[in-house]
Design a protein around this motif. Structure first.
Motif, short mmCIF file in Angstrom:
data_model
loop_
_atom_site.label_atom_id
_atom_site.label_comp_id
_atom_site.label_asym_id
_atom_site.label_seq_id
_atom_site.Cartn_x
_atom_site.Cartn_y
_atom_site.Cartn_z
N MET A 58 0.81 -1.22 0.00
CA MET A 58 0.00 0.00 0.00
C MET A 58 0.85 1.27 0.00
N ASN A 59 2.17 1.10 0.16
CA ASN A 59 3.10 2.24 0.10
C ASN A 59 2.72 3.36 1.07
N LEU A 60 2.53 2.98 2.33
CA LEU A 60 2.20 3.96 3.37
C LEU A 60 3.49 4.53 3.96
N ASP A 61 4.15 5.38 3.20
CA ASP A 61 5.40 5.94 3.71
C ASP A 61 5.26 7.44 3.95
N PRO A 62 6.15 8.00 4.77
CA PRO A 62 6.04 9.42 5.13
C PRO A 62 6.04 10.36 3.93
N ALA A 63 6.70 9.97 2.84
CA ALA A 63 6.78 10.84 1.67
C ALA A 63 5.40 11.15 1.09
N ALA A 64 4.45 10.24 1.31
CA ALA A 64 3.10 10.45 0.78
C ALA A 64 2.44 11.66 1.43
#
Length: 346
Positions: A58-64
């Motif tokens: 799901m690519n839940l990283d801070p950059a989002a």
């Protein structure tokens, strides 16, 4: 002739300007996450029982959350500029006017932004991961297939907007639990549980007739309808969270920038800390905190903290480290005053 705004009116003006922008930035970040989700990858991992892999997909990283980070920075700098614009005229011992400017590159300003954004966004991501893990485990243990389990988390693509709606991404762990409990209530067929669903304040009331019909028939709501109902409930909770973040982070940014703006002038020697006092100003609201109402009018020296009735030391409303019970939903602010007699003597 332009009306001179009171301190409360200036705060309200700034909040009305920045809170919607922070709210929109949070929604933009969530939209970015959900629009880039590839459902097939998540389902494949769930079919293998790899929940960690499904969460990673799901690519839940801070950059989002860069839009939120940038919005906070802009609001913070806007608050600093607004503070110095309202500064009274300061003069040096020779009587010459002292130029007062907001320094966004000041060490204290940069540190607040760095620490605040990192703490906020890291907390959001970690809470998301916890909530999503619980939702995936609950769905699979309930017997839902991997596709339905994933869709309940990431949302279903709307034929109207083309965006994913009704998922739990963006919700807090507690809010995600509310959605799961609402789903259980609707599927139970038990009148008491169905009535409890009808007590949920953030539900979409357009479905109340469907739930009432299920109560009368003594049957559960159909699975397809439950997906629709809980989807709208999740959307409502997401809006609530966006509103909460927009308001809270705006007050935090404005409160910090005002405090730091005064500190910058003290560091420059334009002011001395003992010449500045700050007063607690409570903003009336429907469900105001009794402790903050009691603090209305409390005045302390610049370098001292206010004291709440429960003994909590609060440097200024929404200051870093202030307990949630004194910060979340709070609309109080500080009014700083300069003792011009003391400055003149100096």
């Amino acid at each position: 002739m332009l009306k001179r705004l009171s301190p409360r009116e200036r705060v309200e003006q700034l909040v009305s300007e920045w809170a919607p922008k922070l709210r929109a930035a949070f929604i933009e970040a969530i939209d970015d996450i959900t629009s880039n989700i590839v459902l097939r990858r998540i389902v494949e991992r769930l079919e293998r029982g790899d929940i960690n892999g499904a969460i990673n997909a799901m690519n839940l990283d801070p950059a989002a959350f860069r839009p939120l980070d940038e919005a906070i920075r802009t609001a913070f700098n806007g608050g600093g500029v607004a503070t110095v614009d309202q500064f009274p005229t300061l003069r040096d011992p020779s009587g010459h006017r002292i130029v007062v400017r907001w320094d966004a590159r000041n060490i204290a300003a940069e540190q607040w932004l760095r620490d605040h954004s990192a703490t906020l966004i890291t907390g959001i991501v970690q809470d998301q991961q916890t909530a999503i893990r619980t939702a995936l485990e609950t769905g699979l243990s309930r017997g839902d297939n991997p596709t339905k389990t994933a869709l309940n988390v990431v949302g279903r693509v709307s034929n109207i907007t083309g965006k994913r709606e009704g998922g739990t991404i963006g919700l807090t762990a507690t809010q995600s639990e509310y959605v799961a409990l609402a789903r259980q209530e609707l599927l139970s067929g038990e009148p008491d549980q169905l009535r409890h669903y009808l007590s949920r304040t953030r539900r979409d009331r357009r479905f109340d007739k469907t739930v009432l019909a299920a109560i009368e028939a003594g049957k559960p709501v159909s699975a397809a309808m439950v997906d629709r109902i809980t989807g709208r409930y999740a959307d409502s909770l997401l809006k609530l969270r966006a509103d909460t973040i927009g308001l809270h982070e705006t007050f935090a940014a404005l409160g910090a920038s005002k405090d730091i703006a005064f500190r910058q002038q003290i560091e420059k020697g334009s002011l001395q800390a003992q010449q500045v006092t700050k007063g607690w100003k409570h903003t009336p609201q429907e469900h105001g905190r009794m402790q903050h109402i009691a603090m209305q009018g409390q005045v302390v020296p610049f370098d001292q903290s206010f004291t709440a009735p429960d003994g909590t030391a609060i440097p200024y409303p929404h200051a870093p480290g202030v307990p949630t019970r004194h910060a979340l939903g709070c609309k109080c602010f500080c009014e700083y005053k300069i003792d011009f007699v003391a400055q003149l003597v100096r």
